[in-house]
Structure formats: structure tokens, C-alpha cells
Design an enzyme around this catalytic site. Structure first.
Site, PDB file in Angstrom:
ATOM      1  N   LYS A 283      21.187  44.011 113.747  1.00 15.78           N
ATOM      2  CA  LYS A 283      21.462  44.755 112.516  1.00 15.78           C
ATOM      3  C   LYS A 283      20.353  45.773 112.282  1.00 15.78           C
ATOM      4  O   LYS A 283      19.167  45.481 112.488  1.00 15.78           O
ATOM      5  CB  LYS A 283      21.535  43.801 111.314  1.00 15.78           C
ATOM      6  CG  LYS A 283      22.857  43.119 111.144  1.00 15.78           C
ATOM      7  CD  LYS A 283      22.903  42.265 109.892  1.00 15.78           C
ATOM      8  CE  LYS A 283      23.307  43.078 108.690  1.00 15.78           C
ATOM      9  NZ  LYS A 283      23.605  42.220 107.509  1.00 15.78           N
ATOM     10  N   GLU A 369      34.269  29.466 100.576  1.00 13.87           N
ATOM     11  CA  GLU A 369      34.449  29.268  99.136  1.00 13.87           C
ATOM     12  C   GLU A 369      35.278  28.023  98.824  1.00 13.87           C
ATOM     13  O   GLU A 369      35.008  27.325  97.842  1.00 13.87           O
ATOM     14  CB  GLU A 369      35.112  30.500  98.515  1.00 13.87           C
ATOM     15  CG  GLU A 369      34.231  31.741  98.482  1.00 13.87           C
ATOM     16  CD  GLU A 369      34.256  32.536  99.775  1.00 13.87           C
ATOM     17  OE1 GLU A 369      33.552  33.558  99.856  1.00 13.87           O
ATOM     18  OE2 GLU A 369      34.978  32.134 100.720  1.00 13.87           O
ATOM     19  N   ARG A 397      39.321  32.921  96.456  1.00 18.19           N
ATOM     20  CA  ARG A 397      39.569  32.309  97.755  1.00 18.19           C
ATOM     21  C   ARG A 397      39.556  30.784  97.665  1.00 18.19           C
ATOM     22  O   ARG A 397      40.058  30.108  98.564  1.00 18.19           O
ATOM     23  CB  ARG A 397      38.524  32.788  98.760  1.00 18.19           C
ATOM     24  CG  ARG A 397      38.515  34.301  98.924  1.00 18.19           C
ATOM     25  CD  ARG A 397      37.455  34.766  99.901  1.00 18.19           C
ATOM     26  NE  ARG A 397      37.742  34.297 101.251  1.00 18.19           N
ATOM     27  CZ  ARG A 397      37.484  34.991 102.345  1.00 18.19           C
ATOM     28  NH1 ARG A 397      36.956  36.181 102.266  1.00 18.19           N
ATOM     29  NH2 ARG A 397      37.748  34.497 103.525  1.00 18.19           N
TER      30      ARG A 397
END
Length: 639
Positions: A283, A369, A397
Site C-alpha cells: 500500500k 459485521e 450488513r
């Protein structure tokens, strides 16, 4: 040697990219990285993830015939370089602006975005749908899903892989490993092995071998299969993916085009079953400030390209997220039963601060979640006081778990709901529009919405005391309104609102942080000779029905104000008024909520104004209820 002519200027779409020789792709990648950095420095947005997949993006569009070949990016944080290469470079500096490009992939935006994203872990499921649809139509295009290692922590990804392995449809999944480093690449040998096992020759020989072995005794067949998996797993990893039915290739260096291109070509031409390519990237790759930053510049404000310094507006008040975090830490200092739960968003929800103070009482469960909600329910059943902190759109979710595992069992899980209401640049995928509606229909829930940061502190203290039912308190993104903060929160009386301003003709009943706009509207109405009461409901559930009855009986007009969708607070108020027969007495009721559309990106102030949820919108709604225009009333006052 770098060409004097910028190659990126010659690329209008991937067809142009595919005409270039492979020897030119390194220069394209370098220019694409520079363009991405420059664009995000102007707009802000997600940077680190995109910088990590620059070479992969170039390689994918060079090898595959997009958009005929389907390319799906999970989440979409990494899709800015993809947008630049797919005909949107001229608009890339409108990212996340009103009327501009979305910060995520979006079907309406481009044929190169075949599936919209923004929430994680959906790519493999969607890609499998495309692949099966292709097979049903008798087509032969490729389908590729790119998913990050973080997104692979969600159960949905494994559900999709399990289904894909069982179906055997031709599908390519690229695991972009920029954090977990499941199995780091080991240089030239790793690259050679990846090319070898992804080649059609190897795959064909493997299939022939399997066919022969199937005619041998069972114990020989099983032993041979295990031996091959062990050998490949020992050399390269990937046994888990093989067990799910995927042919595993990797790991390979995601920044080395000499490694990427031959592997992608091999799997493109393989013509068989689901394949997973394990690509290791970094990243923030290629931009010093991002590489050196702890978060790799995952999400940034506008910044100076040379120094990397971000432009951060001076805060006039603490953010709601920070108030939540500080208050929960304080409450936890007096109550060892308080624990924190979040789903891969510790810093976004402020629970990173809770974790620093109480590391053994803080649980980040990853992008899961559903698990987070039921895990919190288990903690509550064991006598703890869990705070399951999620963004409003992420709590969606885990909705079945909220209903089945929390509400039905009446377990006292506390839900701090961050990013309630509109969120500005992130657009409809992250706007917290629906939590009042989807929680308000559940029996026994206590639902609160603070008007300011001080009220948030009181509501957290209130939630600590609720041990016989689930509860939630919702608050927006951004800073508070600058009120004086109490040292400690004081528990509120459950289901009781407050009146901040007394009037005689107009009643404005607000839930949440639109209260400041309601008070401003009352001042404006007073200038027109219309005396207005302003009340803060505090609770959507249970409603303060005594307050509602009083407002209905003592005023000509009642306007409700909320930063939520149709079906939320106003629906509950209207239901209560109807039950009490107060709608039969000539009361003029007008609900003000978010419009019944998915609201696009833009500044929150302008979005609230367009929804009529600013002071001017409230005033307009009052005059509409009265059947008079502001101009006529003003003329009457002058006369």
C-alpha cells in the site's frame, strides 16, 4: 530509457493500452502512479490502496479485453488508477465532488465498472454471478475479481468461494495481499513456479494425471491427490483455497510486470474452473510520505504532493466520534463490564482509543459485521455490557443478527451508530439514511439521537444503565456544534424529550443534530410574527407521547425534523398521533426527512439544503402547511 513523450497522454481507453508493447508498460505504470498522486492531492480520497495496485491495474487492462472481459474491484478504494485508464482521466479531479466521479466503482459511470462497490467482500459473489450468467448464455469472456486480504476476513468471501468451487465455473480471483503477507514471494524461484503451475501445459498434464489416477484403487487416488496438494502447498502455499475448489497460483510480486504479465496470460488462456492468483503488493507504493505513514495514506484530505502534508481544517469543536471514544473510556474506568466490539473500523469508530486504554476489553473482529453483532450478543448474555460500534451503513450488513440474536432475545447490546445521516463525499453507499427505519420497527429497542456533543455524552451514560433491552444511539460524521461539555454524562429519563423554546402557533419537533437548524428556523419565523416552540425528542423509541400530545393540542402546525429516511421518526410520530385521534382535529403535520432517493455525493451543507433540512427548508415547510407564502406574510407585516 523513459520516452520523451508521455505515454499516458496517448491512452484514452484500455484498447490504446493493449496496442503498446509490454516494454512500454513500466513507463505507463510510473506515469499512472504520478497522475493518481496528483489527482488525489487536489480532491482528497483513498490513495494508498490505489498506489499499491498500479502495476496490477496496467497488467489487467493490457492482458484482458475489458470491458468484454469483466473486471470487478472489491470495495473500490483502489480503483482510481483504473478510472484514469478507462476514459475518465479528464474528470479524475472531480473525484468525490458534487456531480463528479464517484470514489468507488459505479455502474452508471462507465461500462468498465460492471458492478458497483464501496462495501467490502462482495466481488467474488458478484463475479461468480457474472461467470454463471456467461455460461448460461454460451459466451466465452473472462471474469476477474480483485479482492484485498482485509476483505478476505469476511465470511461472504468464503461463501462465494465455496459456491464457486462447487460449481466449477471459469472464474479468476486475484487476492491482493498488501498486509497479511500470507506467504511472501521468494524472488525468481517463486515467480518461476507461478508461471509454471499457471501454464496450460502444467494444467493439462495435471488433469490427465487426475484422469489416470481416478481409474486406480481409491487409496492410490486419495494419496496422489494429497501428495500433489502437499507439494504445491509446501512450495507456494494456498492449501485453503485448493480445499475450496480453487486452483492456486502464487505468491507473485504485484509490482513486477515481468512476473505479472505471463501469469495473467496463462490463467486467461487456461479455460478451466476457478483460479486464485495470490499477488503481494505494498500500500502506498512509490510515494514516500505514504510508504512511511502508519496508515499508508489509506484515506487523505487534500495534500501537498512534495511534502505530503495534508490540509486539515481547524476544528471548532470535538468530533462526535472523539466524544464517543473519550466518554466510553471514562465510563469503562468505573465499570469493568464495558467492552468494545467493532468490525475492522477501530480508528473510524474511535474504539482504537478504547483499545489503548483497555486492550483486553477491546475486540476488532475484522470485516465481519454479522459475527460482530452475534459476538456482542454472546458477551451480553454472559453479563457484560458490549458496545458494538459500527457505521450506520455497515450495521445494515448484520441486520438479521440484530433481529434474531439481539432483539428477539432482548439482550442489552449497545449500538453506537457512527456516520448517521449524510456523509458528503462518500455518497449513497456510506450515507447513514436508514438506521432509524430499520431499527425502529424492532420491539423493545431503545433508540436515541443526540442534538449535540453534550447530549451524546449523556446518551452514552444512559445506555450504560439499560440492561433489559438493546439500545442504539446515532450520531453524524464530523465535529459537534461547540456546546459546553459536561465532565460526566448524566443518564436521561428513558423516553423523555425536552423543550428548548416555547411558542404558541408552530411546533418543531427535532430528532438529532438538525436541532440547531430548527432553532434558527424558529428565530426566522418569529420575525414573521409566527411564534414557534422547538422541542428535542431525544428518543425515537420509546417516544415521548406526552410531549407529542402537548405539541399537537397547543399548536396549529407540527413539523418533525430528522436526518433519516422515510419510515423513520416521523412515521412513529404520525402513528402515535393517529392512535390518539389527534389528526382529526385540524392539526397540520408536516414531516421533514431525507428524500426517498439515494442521495449522491456532495457537501453535507448543500445536501441538507436540497433536502429541505436546513433552517430555510423548515421555514418553507411551515408556510406550506399554513397555505401562505413568505412574501405574502412579509407584505402583511409591512402593511
Amino acid at each position: 530509457m523513459t520516452s520523451k513523450t508521455p505515454l499516458l497522454d496517448t491512452i484514452r481507453n484500455p484498447e490504446d493500452l493493449r496496442r503498446l508493447p509490454e516494454t512500454s508498460l513500466r513507463q505507463v505504470a510510473d506515469e499512472l502512479r504520478t497522475e493518481t498522486i496528483d489527482a488525489v492531492s487536489v480532491t482528497g480520497g483513498h490513495l494508498g490502496a490505489g498506489l499499491g495496485v498500479v502495476e496490477l491495474t496496467v497488467a489487467l487492462h493490457h492482458v484482458f479485453e475489458t470491458p468484454r472481459d469483466i473486471l470487478i474491484w472489491d470495495v473500490g478504494h483502489q480503483a482510481y488508477p483504473h478510472k484514469i485508464l478507462t476514459g475518465r482521466r479528464d474528470r479524475i479531479r472531480t473525484l468525490r465532488q458534487a456531480g463528479g466521479l464517484s470514489g468507488f466503482t459505479k455502474r452508471e459511470e462507465s461500462p468498465y465498472d460492471p458492478f458497483g462497490a464501496a462495501h467490502s467482500s462482495t466481488s467474488i459473489s458478484a463475479a461468480l454471478g457474472f461467470a454463471v450468467g456467461r455460461d448460461l448464455k454460451g459466451a466465452d469472456n473472462n471474469v476477474v475479481a480483485v479482492i484485498g486480504d482485509g476483505s478476505m476476513s469476511a465470511g461472504m468471501a468464503y461463501e462465494a468461494m465455496n459456491n464457486a468451487g462447487a460449481l466449477g465455473s471459469r472464474l479468476i480471483v486475484i487476492l491482493n495481499d498488501n498486509d497479511m503477507s500470507i506467504a511472501p514471494p521468494t524472488g525468481a524461484m517463486s515467480a518461476y513456479l507461478a508461471r509454471l503451475v499457471s501454464s496450460r501445459t502444467f494444467m493439462t498434464l495435471r488433469d490427465i494425471g487426475k484422469g489416470i489416477v481416478r481409474h486406480l484403487p481409491r487409496f492410490v487416488e486419495v494419496g496422489a491427490k494429497r501428495a500433489e496438494e502437499f507439494a504445491r502447498g509446501f512450495a507456494m502455499g494456498g492449501t485453503l483455497f485448493e480445499e475450496l475448489g480453487f486452483y492456486y497460483v502464487g505468491p507473485i510480486d504485484g509490482h513486477n510486470l515481468d512476473h505479472l504479465l505471463p501469469v495473467l496470460k496463462n490463467v486467461r488462456d487456461a479455460g478451466q474452473g476457478p483460479i486464485l492468483i495470490h499477488v503481494v503488493t505494498q500500500k502506498g507504493k512509490g510515494y514516500g510520505p505514504a510508504e512511511q505513514s502508519a496508515d499508508k495514506y489509506h484515506g487523505v484530505n487534500k495534500f501537498d504532493v512534495i511534502t505530503g502534508k495534508q490540509a486539515k481544517p481547524k476544528a471548532n469543536a470535538p468530533s462526535y466520534t472523539r466524544v464517543f471514544a473519550d466518554t466510553l473510556v471514562d465510563e469503562a474506568s468505573r465499570d469493568e463490564r464495558i467492552v468494545g466490539v467493532t468490525a475492522a473500523m477501530p480508528s473510524g469508530t474511535g474504539l482504537d482509543l478504547f483499545g489503548e486504554a483497555y486492550p483486553t476489553r477491546m475486540f476488532d473482529v475484522g470485516i465481519a459485521e454479522q459475527h460482530a453483532v452475534t459476538f456482542a450478543a454472546g458477551l451480553a448474555a454472559e453479563g457484560f455490557r458490549p458496545y458494538c460500534a459500527l457505521y450506520s451503513t455497515f450495521l445494515q450488513r448484520g441486520y438479521d443478527q440484530v433481529v434474531h440474536d439481539v432483539a428477539i432475545q432482548r439482550l442489552p447490546v449497545r449500538f453506537p451508530i457512527d456516520r448517521a445521516g449524510l456523509v458528503g463525499a462518500d455518497g449513497p453507499t456510506h450515507a447513514g439514511s436508514f438506521d432509524l427505519a430499520y431499527l425502529g420497527c424492532l420491539p423493545h429497542f431503545v433508540i436515541m439521537a443526540p442534538a449535540d456533543e453534550a447530549e451524546l455524552r449523556h446518551m452514552i451514560a444512559t445506555s450504560v444503565t439499560i440492561d433489559d433491552a438493546p439500545s442504539a444511539f446515532r450520531y453524524p460524521r464530523g465535529e459537534g456544534v461547540g456546546v459546553e461539555m459536561p465532565v460526566r454524562g448524566t443518564p436521561l429519563e428513558i423516553g423523555r424529550g425536552r423543550v428548548l423554546r416555547e411558542g404558541t402557533t408552530i411546533a418543531i419537533l427535532s430528532l438529532g443534530t438538525r436541532l440547531a437548524a430548527a432553532l434558527e428556523a424558529a428565530e426566522t419565523l418569529d420575525g414573521y410574527g409566527l411564534s414557534a416552540t422547538v422541542a428535542d425528542a431525544r428518543f425515537m423509541k420509546p417516544l415521548d407521547r406526552d410531549l407529542i400530545r402537548r405539541l399537537a393540542r397547543e399548536h396549529e402546525v407540527l413539523v418533525t425534523v430528522e436526518e433519516g429516511s422515510v419510515g423513520g421518526f416521523a412515521s412513529h410520530v404520525l402513528h402515535a398521533l393517529a392512535e390518539d385521534g389527534l389528526l382529526d382535529r385540524g392539526l397540520k403535520v408536516r414531516p421533514l426527512c431525507l428524500p426517498d432517493v439515494f442521495i449522491d455525493q456532495g457537501s453535507p451543507e448543500k445536501l441538507y439544503a436540497s433536502a429541505g433540512l436546513d433552517a430555510a427548508g423548515i421555514v418553507r415547510k411551515v408556510f406550506e402547511a399554513l397555505g401562505r407564502s413568505e412574501a405574502a406574510v412579509a407584505a402583511g407585516l409591512r402593511a
